[in-house]
Design a protein around this motif. Structure first.
Motif, PDB file in Angstrom:
ATOM      1  N   GLY A   1       8.510 -28.767  30.936  1.00  0.00           N
ATOM      2  CA  GLY A   1       8.922 -30.147  31.196  1.00  0.00           C
ATOM      3  C   GLY A   1      10.341 -30.220  31.713  1.00  0.00           C
ATOM      4  N   ALA A   2      11.228 -29.398  31.153  1.00  0.00           N
ATOM      5  CA  ALA A   2      12.622 -29.378  31.599  1.00  0.00           C
ATOM      6  C   ALA A   2      12.712 -28.897  33.044  1.00  0.00           C
ATOM      7  CB  ALA A   2      13.449 -28.473  30.682  1.00  0.00           C
ATOM      8  N   ALA A   3      11.929 -27.872  33.375  1.00  0.00           N
ATOM      9  CA  ALA A   3      11.934 -27.350  34.748  1.00  0.00           C
ATOM     10  C   ALA A   3      11.402 -28.389  35.725  1.00  0.00           C
ATOM     11  CB  ALA A   3      11.107 -26.073  34.826  1.00  0.00           C
ATOM     12  N   ALA A   4      10.349 -29.096  35.311  1.00  0.00           N
ATOM     13  CA  ALA A   4       9.773 -30.130  36.174  1.00  0.00           C
ATOM     14  C   ALA A   4      10.757 -31.276  36.386  1.00  0.00           C
ATOM     15  CB  ALA A   4       8.475 -30.654  35.562  1.00  0.00           C
ATOM     16  N   LEU A   5      11.443 -31.680  35.310  1.00  0.00           N
ATOM     17  CA  LEU A   5      12.423 -32.758  35.417  1.00  0.00           C
ATOM     18  C   LEU A   5      13.561 -32.352  36.350  1.00  0.00           C
ATOM     19  CD1 LEU A   5      13.529 -35.501  34.544  1.00  0.00           C
ATOM     20  CD2 LEU A   5      14.579 -34.373  32.564  1.00  0.00           C
ATOM     21  N   ALA A   6      14.042 -31.125  36.198  1.00  0.00           N
ATOM     22  CA  ALA A   6      15.131 -30.647  37.054  1.00  0.00           C
ATOM     23  C   ALA A   6      14.710 -30.661  38.525  1.00  0.00           C
ATOM     24  CB  ALA A   6      15.542 -29.233  36.643  1.00  0.00           C
ATOM     25  N   ALA A   7      13.475 -30.248  38.802  1.00  0.00           N
ATOM     26  CA  ALA A   7      12.990 -30.223  40.184  1.00  0.00           C
ATOM     27  C   ALA A   7      12.869 -31.634  40.755  1.00  0.00           C
ATOM     28  CB  ALA A   7      11.638 -29.509  40.249  1.00  0.00           C
ATOM     29  N   LEU A   8      12.372 -32.550  39.947  1.00  0.00           N
ATOM     30  CA  LEU A   8      12.216 -33.931  40.404  1.00  0.00           C
ATOM     31  C   LEU A   8      13.571 -34.586  40.672  1.00  0.00           C
ATOM     32  CD1 LEU A   8       9.363 -35.087  38.008  1.00  0.00           C
ATOM     33  CD2 LEU A   8       9.195 -34.776  40.471  1.00  0.00           C
ATOM     34  N   LEU A   9      14.515 -34.363  39.776  1.00  0.00           N
ATOM     35  CA  LEU A   9      15.843 -34.944  39.967  1.00  0.00           C
ATOM     36  C   LEU A   9      16.545 -34.340  41.178  1.00  0.00           C
ATOM     37  CD1 LEU A   9      17.113 -35.243  36.285  1.00  0.00           C
ATOM     38  CD2 LEU A   9      16.365 -37.080  37.794  1.00  0.00           C
ATOM     39  N   ALA A  10      16.328 -33.050  41.414  1.00  0.00           N
ATOM     40  CA  ALA A  10      16.929 -32.400  42.581  1.00  0.00           C
ATOM     41  C   ALA A  10      16.414 -33.038  43.865  1.00  0.00           C
ATOM     42  CB  ALA A  10      16.633 -30.910  42.570  1.00  0.00           C
ATOM     43  N   ASP A  11      15.130 -33.419  43.883  1.00  0.00           N
ATOM     44  CA  ASP A  11      14.561 -34.070  45.057  1.00  0.00           C
ATOM     45  C   ASP A  11      15.240 -35.404  45.350  1.00  0.00           C
ATOM     46  OD1 ASP A  11      12.777 -32.049  45.530  1.00  0.00           O
ATOM     47  OD2 ASP A  11      11.083 -33.027  44.543  1.00  0.00           O
TER      48      ASP A  11
ATOM     49  N   ARG B   1       9.387 -53.565  34.213  1.00  0.00           N
ATOM     50  CA  ARG B   1       9.295 -52.382  33.363  1.00  0.00           C
ATOM     51  C   ARG B   1       8.391 -51.300  33.960  1.00  0.00           C
ATOM     52  NH1 ARG B   1       9.176 -54.605  27.143  1.00  0.00           N
ATOM     53  NH2 ARG B   1      10.552 -56.376  27.469  1.00  0.00           N
ATOM     54  N   SER B   2       7.828 -51.580  35.098  1.00  0.00           N
ATOM     55  CA  SER B   2       6.894 -50.634  35.707  1.00  0.00           C
ATOM     56  C   SER B   2       7.621 -49.526  36.451  1.00  0.00           C
ATOM     57  CB  SER B   2       5.994 -51.384  36.695  1.00  0.00           C
ATOM     58  OG  SER B   2       5.304 -50.467  37.523  1.00  0.00           O
ATOM     59  N   PRO B   3       7.167 -48.264  36.303  1.00  0.00           N
ATOM     60  CA  PRO B   3       7.779 -47.179  37.070  1.00  0.00           C
ATOM     61  C   PRO B   3       7.587 -47.387  38.564  1.00  0.00           C
ATOM     62  CG  PRO B   3       5.795 -46.431  35.942  1.00  0.00           C
ATOM     63  CD  PRO B   3       6.104 -47.789  35.406  1.00  0.00           C
ATOM     64  N   PHE B   4       6.580 -48.183  38.949  1.00  0.00           N
ATOM     65  CA  PHE B   4       6.343 -48.454  40.367  1.00  0.00           C
ATOM     66  C   PHE B   4       7.544 -49.173  40.983  1.00  0.00           C
ATOM     67  CE2 PHE B   4       4.903 -50.946  43.951  1.00  0.00           C
ATOM     68  CZ  PHE B   4       4.077 -50.067  44.634  1.00  0.00           C
ATOM     69  N   SER B   5       8.138 -50.100  40.230  1.00  0.00           N
ATOM     70  CA  SER B   5       9.262 -50.878  40.756  1.00  0.00           C
ATOM     71  C   SER B   5      10.569 -50.090  40.738  1.00  0.00           C
ATOM     72  CB  SER B   5       9.451 -52.157  39.933  1.00  0.00           C
ATOM     73  OG  SER B   5       9.944 -51.836  38.642  1.00  0.00           O
ATOM     74  N   GLY B   6      10.634 -49.050  39.933  1.00  0.00           N
ATOM     75  CA  GLY B   6      11.853 -48.263  39.833  1.00  0.00           C
ATOM     76  C   GLY B   6      12.801 -48.754  38.764  1.00  0.00           C
ATOM     77  N   SER B   7      12.578 -49.945  38.246  1.00  0.00           N
ATOM     78  CA  SER B   7      13.509 -50.495  37.267  1.00  0.00           C
ATOM     79  C   SER B   7      13.544 -49.673  35.979  1.00  0.00           C
ATOM     80  CB  SER B   7      13.139 -51.955  36.934  1.00  0.00           C
ATOM     81  OG  SER B   7      13.231 -52.750  38.089  1.00  0.00           O
ATOM     82  N   GLU B   8      12.378 -49.400  35.431  1.00  0.00           N
ATOM     83  CA  GLU B   8      12.337 -48.635  34.183  1.00  0.00           C
ATOM     84  C   GLU B   8      12.801 -47.199  34.418  1.00  0.00           C
ATOM     85  OE1 GLU B   8      11.468 -47.979  30.015  1.00  0.00           O
ATOM     86  OE2 GLU B   8      12.127 -49.606  31.297  1.00  0.00           O
ATOM     87  N   LEU B   9      12.391 -46.605  35.532  1.00  0.00           N
ATOM     88  CA  LEU B   9      12.815 -45.246  35.858  1.00  0.00           C
ATOM     89  C   LEU B   9      14.332 -45.200  36.015  1.00  0.00           C
ATOM     90  CD1 LEU B   9      12.080 -42.345  36.551  1.00  0.00           C
ATOM     91  CD2 LEU B   9      11.733 -43.079  38.920  1.00  0.00           C
ATOM     92  N   GLY B  10      14.879 -46.209  36.683  1.00  0.00           N
ATOM     93  CA  GLY B  10      16.331 -46.275  36.850  1.00  0.00           C
ATOM     94  C   GLY B  10      17.045 -46.396  35.522  1.00  0.00           C
ATOM     95  N   HIS B  11      16.502 -47.225  34.629  1.00  0.00           N
ATOM     96  CA  HIS B  11      17.115 -47.411  33.308  1.00  0.00           C
ATOM     97  C   HIS B  11      17.110 -46.108  32.518  1.00  0.00           C
ATOM     98  CE1 HIS B  11      17.971 -48.937  29.323  1.00  0.00           C
ATOM     99  NE2 HIS B  11      16.834 -48.418  28.913  1.00  0.00           N
ATOM    100  N   LEU B  12      15.970 -45.436  32.479  1.00  0.00           N
ATOM    101  CA  LEU B  12      15.867 -44.196  31.710  1.00  0.00           C
ATOM    102  C   LEU B  12      16.761 -43.104  32.288  1.00  0.00           C
ATOM    103  CD1 LEU B  12      12.016 -44.098  31.065  1.00  0.00           C
ATOM    104  CD2 LEU B  12      13.813 -44.595  29.400  1.00  0.00           C
ATOM    105  N   THR B  13      16.817 -43.035  33.631  1.00  0.00           N
ATOM    106  CA  THR B  13      17.681 -42.048  34.272  1.00  0.00           C
ATOM    107  C   THR B  13      19.139 -42.320  33.965  1.00  0.00           C
ATOM    108  OG1 THR B  13      16.076 -41.842  36.069  1.00  0.00           O
ATOM    109  CG2 THR B  13      18.262 -40.948  36.467  1.00  0.00           C
ATOM    110  N   LEU B  14      19.513 -43.605  33.995  1.00  0.00           N
ATOM    111  CA  LEU B  14      20.895 -43.981  33.670  1.00  0.00           C
ATOM    112  C   LEU B  14      21.234 -43.615  32.232  1.00  0.00           C
ATOM    113  CD1 LEU B  14      23.554 -45.378  34.368  1.00  0.00           C
ATOM    114  CD2 LEU B  14      22.506 -47.550  33.716  1.00  0.00           C
ATOM    115  N   GLN B  15      20.332 -43.910  31.311  1.00  0.00           N
ATOM    116  CA  GLN B  15      20.581 -43.591  29.906  1.00  0.00           C
ATOM    117  C   GLN B  15      20.752 -42.088  29.700  1.00  0.00           C
ATOM    118  OE1 GLN B  15      21.479 -46.743  29.005  1.00  0.00           O
ATOM    119  NE2 GLN B  15      20.712 -46.146  27.000  1.00  0.00           N
ATOM    120  N   ALA B  16      19.891 -41.309  30.352  1.00  0.00           N
ATOM    121  CA  ALA B  16      20.009 -39.854  30.240  1.00  0.00           C
ATOM    122  C   ALA B  16      21.316 -39.372  30.852  1.00  0.00           C
ATOM    123  CB  ALA B  16      18.822 -39.176  30.933  1.00  0.00           C
TER     124      ALA B  16
END
Length: 197
Positions: free
Chosen positions: A174-184, A50-65
């Motif tokens: 927050g929306a602008a920051a998210l868009a920039a991070l996802l673009a990376d 569930r740690s963002p360090f492992s990418g699992s939780e980040l991957g799950h949240l990104t997939l859901q979005a």
């Protein structure tokens, strides 16, 4: 730039994001002490998952979005008599300009054979053009037509209204920051508009 982290993600590893130290801890390997802070979690491996360090939780949240956005796109496409993949292709052609089938496939993250089918369908409806690349006869260059732009605009009105609601929990910053991070992640080093080859 100060380090920030999502309170949702941070909560999964039991850190305090109200302090600089807490923000840094959110991306550190979870310790065994974190186990007791997660209800129903009995092993350290569960914390790591569930740690963002492992990418699992980040991957799950990104997939859901992503699934939420795809649902919005599907609904809008259906209302204008198209498929979601059609709208994605037309949107990219409008934003980036004419593209080779191969370049469009890479942008859409699909096999080129899928783009070939999409382009054929949209050409039959007069929404895109297909032409041989004058510099390389093996390539096909795709472009959006005026009719295609009108159909895309019609769908875009629907999509924007739903996305506004979907992303309402985010502040403009927050929306602008998210868009920039996802673009990376999705388009690292993308050069922007211009004919794709």
């Amino acid at each position: 730039m100060p380090t920030t982290s999502s309170p949702i993600l941070a909560a999964t590893v039991g850190v305090d994001t109200n302090t600089d130290a807490g923000a840094d801890q959110a991306f550190a390997e979870p310790s065994s002490a974190s186990v007791d802070r997660l209800p129903g979690v009995r092993e350290e491996l569960d914390v790591i998952a569930r740690s963002p360090f492992s990418g699992s939780e980040l991957g799950h949240l990104t997939l859901q979005a992503g699934l939420g956005v795809l649902g919005i796109l599907d609904s809008a496409a259906d209302r204008v008599g198209l498929l979601a993949s059609d709208l994605r292709a037309m949107y990219l052609l409008q934003v980036l300009g004419d593209q080779s089938a191969g370049s469009l496939a890479r942008r859409m993250l699909v096999p080129q054979s899928c783009v070939t089918l999409i382009a054929k369908r949209l050409q039959e409806e007069g929404l895109v053009t297909r032409a041989k690349d004058p510099h390389d006869g093996r390539k096909v260059i795709l472009g959006i037509t005026g009719t295609g732009r009108c159909r895309l605009d019609e769908a875009s009105v629907l999509v924007r209204a739903e996305l506004k609601t979907f992303f309402a929990p985010l502040s403009p910053a927050g929306a602008a920051a998210l868009a920039a991070l996802l673009a990376d992640v999705v388009e690292p080093g993308a050069s922007g508009a211009g004919p794709g080859r």
